[in-house]
Design an enzyme around this catalytic site. Structure first.
Site, PDB file in Angstrom:
ATOM      1  N   LYS A  83       0.923  -1.295   0.086  1.00 48.64           N
ATOM      2  CA  LYS A  83       0.318   0.058   0.020  1.00 48.64           C
ATOM      3  C   LYS A  83       1.022   1.120  -0.672  1.00 48.64           C
ATOM      4  CE  LYS A  83      -3.417   2.060   3.029  1.00 48.64           C
ATOM      5  NZ  LYS A  83      -4.649   1.841   3.931  1.00 48.64           N
ATOM      6  N   SER A 158      -8.524   1.809   3.317  1.00 49.82           N
ATOM      7  CA  SER A 158      -8.056   3.059   1.779  1.00 49.82           C
ATOM      8  C   SER A 158      -6.865   1.739   1.328  1.00 49.82           C
ATOM      9  CB  SER A 158      -7.459   3.785   2.676  1.00 49.82           C
ATOM     10  OG  SER A 158      -6.360   3.623   3.553  1.00 49.82           O
ATOM     11  N   SER A 182      -9.632  -0.595   7.150  1.00 48.24           N
ATOM     12  CA  SER A 182      -9.146  -0.059   5.852  1.00 48.24           C
ATOM     13  C   SER A 182      -8.013  -1.294   5.725  1.00 48.24           C
ATOM     14  CB  SER A 182      -8.062   0.860   5.353  1.00 48.24           C
ATOM     15  OG  SER A 182      -8.316   2.295   5.670  1.00 48.24           O
TER      16      SER A 182
END
Length: 481
Positions: A83, A158, A182
């Protein structure tokens, strides 16, 4: 001869075993995954920075080590993605933010160091919401990430790009981060296993810890780094590599006192489990309610557990999460970014324009203490707590949440179901496991929450459910044509 598609469909554990046994080379595996990225990512936009040349160079080095009989780490030659909130030395880390679009960190995050030491090969960075402040996959500097199961839908966030990549076979292993859901939200939306380990199991630095970078330094007391994978075993393998203390993170835990892979064998018989479909009356999509209820019953009918419908009362705490996140943020630094026009998301811009009194922030801290008290008292009666991971399946792309649930308007970005954020504030371990598909073909996740520091039981319950109701063989159409 193993084909490129066959390699991309393997779990990370299988890829590592084949490399170790010289049945596949790191070059073959990395090339197969990069070919799949070339084929699918122009439509899915999971990667915001692809390090293909670097990955192939590392694969050739890894292959030479195999052929020389050198000691091999547990992830030797296996491609992984990260990420784009996780810092990578020498590799652009944009954080989904205009303010950091050219940012190249001067040091790796701790987990990146550990993945490299284990022999993993970095494929690149995956797209995220702006600074992680949203459960979506869009920002104003990268193309919007799409859900492989329906490209008109969001993959959640996210950790959006991480989930989309693994769901489409563009790498079997990825790390996301979870400050309020997330990891678990995109796992639910994309049909994956996502594990938020106990707070401190996986150390973080410089992310969430380095005051030089407003936004990146946020979420210190709620952020958890963890894996999104197609199998529980793959997550256990990654957690075995990245967990354990580090002096750079004062929140990191000692140990662990268990082996992540061995936790998958624990017996669930006799465990007492609470389940709620709606936390006592919150709106939940009909398909989500039905699928998670059926999944919870598996623990009673097939695993020998006692399952009781019950939930902690958190109805008066629904606005708490946002205030704690702002308390953890560098408001001075982020307001300066806003004054420079470098904040994009409407709700984040609005937050930067609001005055916050010391009392408002300390009231939030006191309420957080209340959540911790309620949760430990509730969990003292149960070994595990089950609930829908999210109240709804994946919503339309470019939105920040669904407009309605069961025909009623949604008034909060969190959707009104207190299923995700509370266990960020308590630090409890929690996982999302796929438990079925809606009538429109979208994945749904069941959340498995454990007692304080009881990661082994969460992993064991997840592995048992995976055995009873397998999901790794299911692929979105985009990944099969």
């Amino acid at each position: 001869m193993t084909g490129s598609d066959d390699i991309s469909r393997m779990s990370g554990t299988e890829q590592a075993q084949h490399i170790r046994n010289k049945q596949l080379s790191p070059v073959e595996v990395t090339r197969a995954v990069l070919d799949r990225i070339d084929a699918l990512d122009p439509e899915l936009n999971a990667f915001c920075t692809l390090t293909a040349d670097m990955a192939m160079d590392a694969a050739h080095t890894a292959e030479a080590a195999v052929m020389a009989g050198a000691p091999l780490g547990p992830l030797h030659g296996v491609p992984v993605s990260l990420k784009d909130l996780i810092c990578t030395k020498g590799v652009r880390t944009m954080l989904g933010s205009e303010a950091y679009k050219d940012f190249v960190p001067d040091e790796d995050d701790i987990v990146v160091e550990r993945l490299k030491d284990a022999g993993a090969i970095l494929l690149g960075k995956t797209n995220t919401a702006e600074l992680g402040y949203g459960a979506v996959g869009h920002n104003n500097i990268s193309l919007t990430t799409r859900n492989p199961w329906n490209t008109d839908k969001t993959p959640g966030g996210s950790s959006a790009g991480s989930a989309a990549a693994v769901a489409a076979g563009m790498g079997s292993l990825t790390l996301g981060s979870d400050g309020g859901g997330s990891i678990r939200s995109p796992a639910s939306f994309c049909g994956l296993f996502g594990m938020k380990p106990s707070f401190g199991r996986v150390p973080a630095y410089p992310g969430c810890r380095d005051p030089r970078y407003p936004g990146l330094s946020s979420w210190e007391s709620t952020e958890h780094i963890g894996p999104l994978t197609r199998t529980v075993q793959d997550s256990a393998l990654m957690l075995k590599v990245v967990s354990g203390p580090d002096m750079r993170d004062c929140h990191s835990l000692p140990g662990p006192e268990f082996d992540w892979l061995e936790t998958l064998q624990q017996d669930l018989r006799g465990k007492r489990i609470a389940y709620t479909p709606d936390f006592g009356g919150c709106r939940v999509d009909t398909d989500v309610r039905q699928l998670t209820t059926e999944a919870a019953q598996v623990f009673a009918t097939e695993f020998g557990c006692e399952v009781v419908e019950d939930a902690p009362d958190l109805s008066d705490m629904l606005d708490l999460h946002w205030m704690i996140i702002l308390r953890d943020s560098d408001l001075s630094g982020m307001r300066e970014l806003h004054r420079k026009g470098l904040i994009y998301m409407p709700h984040l811009r609005a937050a930067m324009e609001q005055p916050y009194s010391a009392e408002a922030l300390t009231d939030a801290a006191r309420q957080r203490q209340e959540v911790v008290m309620r949760m430990w008292r509730f969990m003292s009666k149960y070994d595990l707590f089950l609930c829908p991971t999210v109240a709804y399946p994946a919503f339309d792309i470019d939105q920040y949440g669904p407009d309605t649930i069961e025909g009623a308007p949604v008034e909060s970005l969190l959707g009104g179901l207190p299923s995700l954020w509370p266990v960020n504030h308590t630090g409890q371990p929690a996982a999302s496991v796929p438990c079925g598909m809606t009538s429109t073909g979208l994945p749904v996740g069941l959340q498995i929450i454990g007692r304080h520091l009881d990661d082994p039981l969460v992993m064991a319950a997840s592995a048992a459910f995976e055995t009873a109701r397998p999901w790794a063989h299911l692929w979105p159409e985009i990944a099969t044509t």
